[in-house]
Motif scaffolding. Sequence first.
Motif, PDB file in Angstrom:
ATOM      1  N   ARG A   1      16.578 -43.938 -36.689  1.00  0.00           N
ATOM      2  CA  ARG A   1      16.713 -45.281 -36.282  1.00  0.00           C
ATOM      3  C   ARG A   1      16.312 -46.312 -37.352  1.00  0.00           C
ATOM      4  O   ARG A   1      16.949 -47.374 -37.769  1.00  0.00           O
ATOM      5  N   ILE A   2      15.404 -45.861 -37.703  1.00  0.00           N
ATOM      6  CA  ILE A   2      14.630 -46.916 -38.901  1.00  0.00           C
ATOM      7  C   ILE A   2      15.458 -46.702 -40.260  1.00  0.00           C
ATOM      8  O   ILE A   2      15.849 -47.711 -40.778  1.00  0.00           O
ATOM      9  N   ALA A   3      15.797 -45.526 -40.676  1.00  0.00           N
ATOM     10  CA  ALA A   3      16.734 -45.552 -41.680  1.00  0.00           C
ATOM     11  C   ALA A   3      17.967 -46.191 -41.309  1.00  0.00           C
ATOM     12  O   ALA A   3      18.359 -46.981 -42.409  1.00  0.00           O
ATOM     13  N   GLN A   4      18.569 -46.412 -40.398  1.00  0.00           N
ATOM     14  CA  GLN A   4      19.693 -46.985 -40.200  1.00  0.00           C
ATOM     15  C   GLN A   4      19.388 -48.536 -40.131  1.00  0.00           C
ATOM     16  O   GLN A   4      20.227 -49.552 -40.637  1.00  0.00           O
ATOM     17  N   MET A   5      18.249 -48.855 -39.327  1.00  0.00           N
ATOM     18  CA  MET A   5      18.011 -50.284 -39.414  1.00  0.00           C
ATOM     19  C   MET A   5      17.664 -50.963 -40.726  1.00  0.00           C
ATOM     20  O   MET A   5      18.180 -52.182 -41.102  1.00  0.00           O
ATOM     21  N   LEU A   6      16.823 -50.134 -41.632  1.00  0.00           N
ATOM     22  CA  LEU A   6      16.745 -50.490 -42.859  1.00  0.00           C
ATOM     23  C   LEU A   6      17.744 -50.603 -43.895  1.00  0.00           C
ATOM     24  O   LEU A   6      17.647 -51.110 -45.055  1.00  0.00           O
ATOM     25  N   GLY A   7      18.867 -49.622 -43.715  1.00  0.00           N
ATOM     26  CA  GLY A   7      19.849 -49.212 -44.623  1.00  0.00           C
ATOM     27  C   GLY A   7      19.300 -48.597 -45.908  1.00  0.00           C
ATOM     28  O   GLY A   7      19.535 -48.897 -46.812  1.00  0.00           O
ATOM     29  N   LYS A   8      18.421 -47.615 -45.499  1.00  0.00           N
ATOM     30  CA  LYS A   8      17.805 -46.962 -46.569  1.00  0.00           C
ATOM     31  C   LYS A   8      17.454 -45.490 -46.246  1.00  0.00           C
ATOM     32  O   LYS A   8      17.138 -45.167 -44.945  1.00  0.00           O
ATOM     33  N   ASP A   9      17.501 -44.597 -47.184  1.00  0.00           N
ATOM     34  CA  ASP A   9      17.016 -43.243 -47.056  1.00  0.00           C
ATOM     35  C   ASP A   9      15.382 -43.291 -46.681  1.00  0.00           C
ATOM     36  O   ASP A   9      14.768 -44.267 -47.361  1.00  0.00           O
TER      37      ASP A   9
ATOM     38  N   LEU B   1      -5.239 -51.848 -49.466  1.00  0.00           N
ATOM     39  CA  LEU B   1      -3.846 -51.797 -48.879  1.00  0.00           C
ATOM     40  C   LEU B   1      -2.858 -52.906 -49.528  1.00  0.00           C
ATOM     41  O   LEU B   1      -3.313 -53.878 -49.915  1.00  0.00           O
ATOM     42  N   LEU B   2      -1.644 -52.334 -50.068  1.00  0.00           N
ATOM     43  CA  LEU B   2      -0.724 -53.150 -50.549  1.00  0.00           C
ATOM     44  C   LEU B   2      -0.404 -54.512 -49.564  1.00  0.00           C
ATOM     45  O   LEU B   2      -0.287 -54.264 -48.400  1.00  0.00           O
ATOM     46  N   ALA B   3       0.079 -55.453 -50.180  1.00  0.00           N
ATOM     47  CA  ALA B   3       0.355 -56.569 -49.395  1.00  0.00           C
ATOM     48  C   ALA B   3       1.616 -56.704 -48.416  1.00  0.00           C
ATOM     49  O   ALA B   3       1.716 -56.962 -47.175  1.00  0.00           O
ATOM     50  N   GLY B   4       2.601 -55.578 -48.907  1.00  0.00           N
ATOM     51  CA  GLY B   4       3.855 -55.327 -48.283  1.00  0.00           C
ATOM     52  C   GLY B   4       3.656 -54.127 -47.425  1.00  0.00           C
ATOM     53  O   GLY B   4       4.556 -53.992 -46.760  1.00  0.00           O
ATOM     54  N   ASN B   5       2.565 -53.437 -47.289  1.00  0.00           N
ATOM     55  CA  ASN B   5       2.275 -52.378 -46.508  1.00  0.00           C
ATOM     56  C   ASN B   5       2.476 -52.898 -44.947  1.00  0.00           C
ATOM     57  O   ASN B   5       1.658 -53.945 -44.744  1.00  0.00           O
ATOM     58  N   ARG B   6       3.442 -52.197 -44.149  1.00  0.00           N
ATOM     59  CA  ARG B   6       3.185 -52.828 -42.722  1.00  0.00           C
ATOM     60  C   ARG B   6       3.447 -51.691 -41.599  1.00  0.00           C
ATOM     61  O   ARG B   6       3.770 -50.547 -42.166  1.00  0.00           O
ATOM     62  N   HIS B   7       3.008 -51.888 -40.578  1.00  0.00           N
ATOM     63  CA  HIS B   7       2.988 -51.134 -39.447  1.00  0.00           C
ATOM     64  C   HIS B   7       4.405 -51.447 -38.766  1.00  0.00           C
ATOM     65  O   HIS B   7       4.607 -52.459 -38.279  1.00  0.00           O
ATOM     66  N   VAL B   8       4.894 -50.240 -38.422  1.00  0.00           N
ATOM     67  CA  VAL B   8       6.207 -50.544 -37.523  1.00  0.00           C
ATOM     68  C   VAL B   8       5.867 -49.873 -36.288  1.00  0.00           C
ATOM     69  O   VAL B   8       5.606 -48.589 -35.974  1.00  0.00           O
TER      70      VAL B   8
END
Length: 179
Positions: free
Chosen positions: A48-56, A151-158
């Motif tokens: 689901r996440i791969a599809q939503m992000l458009g990334k492998d 922790l990197l600024a762009g690091n995020r919890h989904v």
Amino acid sequence: MDMMLRHQKTMLALRQQMGWPPFKPANDCIAFTSGKTSDFEVGMELGRIAQMLGKDVIYSGWASVGATTPAAFTIAWRDLLTVDIIDRALPYAANDQAPVVLVSTRRNEHFAIDQRGSLVRVPGRPKSLGAGRRLAMKRIKAAAKTMGDELLAGNRHVPWGAETIAPDTAQVEPVVRFG
């Protein structure tokens, strides 16, 4: 916090050892993630996440909060009509200079990053899988030790099952070359 930092360092090190740059590339098509050990639910969520992000997606699954290394890696690989989930993949390095690849333990194939920065599915399994796995993990652990302790600024919890995944707001224009 230690767990999140350990996961971040490991994934940044894997990313580096596979040949992915430390910055957002022009062909930003792979997400590196981590969490609990992969199972059916995790696979469905990664698809689901791969599809939503458009990334492998390359995912490290950890057996416990205190684990010091991932139990295994899972790949959510976008095909034309499906998202394939390849679990229990193993990191592999042919030698000290070769890029790390992820080898499927279920099929005769492995996954590598090509010259465009895309994740590619390659037929065949490398020889000496045990020795190559040990070398890859040694390199990943060594690289992880060189990563920062914040922790990197762009690091995020989904959140599990989140309806939307906020895009990265920090846009960096790619270098455009004319030849």
